[in-house]
Design a protein around this motif. Sequence first.
Motif, PDB file in Angstrom:
ATOM      1  N   MET A  11       0.828  -1.199   0.000  1.00 33.51           N
ATOM      2  CA  MET A  11       0.000   0.000   0.000  1.00 33.51           C
ATOM      3  C   MET A  11       0.866   1.254   0.000  1.00 33.51           C
ATOM      4  SD  MET A  11      -3.021  -1.188   2.593  1.00 33.51           S
ATOM      5  CE  MET A  11      -3.840   0.392   2.614  1.00 33.51           C
ATOM      6  N   LEU A  12       1.957   1.229   0.748  1.00 39.48           N
ATOM      7  CA  LEU A  12       2.868   2.359   0.796  1.00 39.48           C
ATOM      8  C   LEU A  12       3.468   2.595  -0.579  1.00 39.48           C
ATOM      9  CD1 LEU A  12       4.380   4.491   2.411  1.00 39.48           C
ATOM     10  CD2 LEU A  12       6.039   2.734   3.022  1.00 39.48           C
ATOM     11  N   CYS A  25      -8.845   5.767  -0.183  1.00 39.67           N
ATOM     12  CA  CYS A  25      -8.682   5.707   1.268  1.00 39.67           C
ATOM     13  C   CYS A  25      -7.683   4.612   1.683  1.00 39.67           C
ATOM     14  CB  CYS A  25     -10.036   5.523   1.939  1.00 39.67           C
ATOM     15  SG  CYS A  25      -9.994   5.851   3.710  1.00 39.67           S
ATOM     16  N   PRO A  26      -7.736   3.411   1.094  1.00 40.54           N
ATOM     17  CA  PRO A  26      -6.716   2.426   1.471  1.00 40.54           C
ATOM     18  C   PRO A  26      -5.291   2.900   1.176  1.00 40.54           C
ATOM     19  CG  PRO A  26      -8.545   1.330   0.387  1.00 40.54           C
ATOM     20  CD  PRO A  26      -8.780   2.820   0.243  1.00 40.54           C
ATOM     21  N   ASN A  55       2.592  13.607  -0.746  1.00 36.58           N
ATOM     22  CA  ASN A  55       1.975  12.958  -1.906  1.00 36.58           C
ATOM     23  C   ASN A  55       0.455  13.008  -1.819  1.00 36.58           C
ATOM     24  OD1 ASN A  55       4.464  12.364  -3.013  1.00 36.58           O
ATOM     25  ND2 ASN A  55       4.490  10.259  -2.283  1.00 36.58           N
ATOM     26  N   MET A  56      -0.074  12.775  -0.626  1.00 38.30           N
ATOM     27  CA  MET A  56      -1.527  12.813  -0.449  1.00 38.30           C
ATOM     28  C   MET A  56      -2.054  14.207  -0.753  1.00 38.30           C
ATOM     29  SD  MET A  56      -3.916  12.547   2.908  1.00 38.30           S
ATOM     30  CE  MET A  56      -3.476  14.231   3.271  1.00 38.30           C
ATOM     31  N   VAL A  57      -1.408  15.223  -0.212  1.00 37.53           N
ATOM     32  CA  VAL A  57      -1.851  16.600  -0.428  1.00 37.53           C
ATOM     33  C   VAL A  57      -1.753  16.962  -1.909  1.00 37.53           C
ATOM     34  CG1 VAL A  57      -1.287  19.022   0.053  1.00 37.53           C
ATOM     35  CG2 VAL A  57      -1.333  17.350   1.909  1.00 37.53           C
ATOM     36  N   ASN A  58      -0.655  16.598  -2.550  1.00 41.88           N
ATOM     37  CA  ASN A  58      -0.475  16.913  -3.965  1.00 41.88           C
ATOM     38  C   ASN A  58      -1.463  16.181  -4.862  1.00 41.88           C
ATOM     39  OD1 ASN A  58       1.627  18.670  -3.407  1.00 41.88           O
ATOM     40  ND2 ASN A  58       3.198  17.120  -3.708  1.00 41.88           N
ATOM     41  N   LYS A  71     -11.914  12.808   5.287  1.00 40.57           N
ATOM     42  CA  LYS A  71     -12.740  11.743   5.861  1.00 40.57           C
ATOM     43  C   LYS A  71     -11.911  10.496   6.133  1.00 40.57           C
ATOM     44  CE  LYS A  71     -16.785  13.297   3.294  1.00 40.57           C
ATOM     45  NZ  LYS A  71     -17.628  12.983   2.135  1.00 40.57           N
ATOM     46  N   CYS A  72     -11.053  10.160   5.204  1.00 39.74           N
ATOM     47  CA  CYS A  72     -10.231   8.967   5.373  1.00 39.74           C
ATOM     48  C   CYS A  72      -9.284   9.110   6.563  1.00 39.74           C
ATOM     49  CB  CYS A  72      -9.446   8.712   4.088  1.00 39.74           C
ATOM     50  SG  CYS A  72      -8.431   7.240   4.198  1.00 39.74           S
ATOM     51  N   LEU A  73      -8.648  10.271   6.682  1.00 36.57           N
ATOM     52  CA  LEU A  73      -7.744  10.498   7.815  1.00 36.57           C
ATOM     53  C   LEU A  73      -8.498  10.414   9.142  1.00 36.57           C
ATOM     54  CD1 LEU A  73      -5.512  13.376   6.434  1.00 36.57           C
ATOM     55  CD2 LEU A  73      -4.815  11.010   6.877  1.00 36.57           C
TER      56      LEU A  73
END
Length: 113
Positions: A11-12, A25-26, A55-58, A71-73
């Motif tokens: 996943m990473l 979300c996963p 990476n998530m923000v971008n 929501k996922c966080l």
Amino acid sequence: MAGTLAKLACMLFLCMVVAKAAMTCPQIRGGMVPCINYLSKGGSPSAACCTNLKNMVNSATTTIDRQDACKCLKEAAGALQGINPTNAARLPSNCKVNIPYKISMSTNCASVK
């Protein structure tokens, strides 16, 4: 245990590969695995934690993407025991990442723009 670590590692890896598209979300949860030690104990977040947060923000380029990530966080934080809310709130600044909302269980993700 080894199977779980292998899944988390996969996943990473997916989080790093999919940095330009909105993350699922996963993928977000997997990307936050390197942050767990910091979130529970404090100190400094690891480089992998900060890279995955960036990476998530971008990848969250639309309002819906940012609301979904929020929501996922929140879901991930609620599912993990031992997370220090202060450490969670400080994660973006400690990683030098600008997130348009506070990482908190009280954040209203519907208001994220």
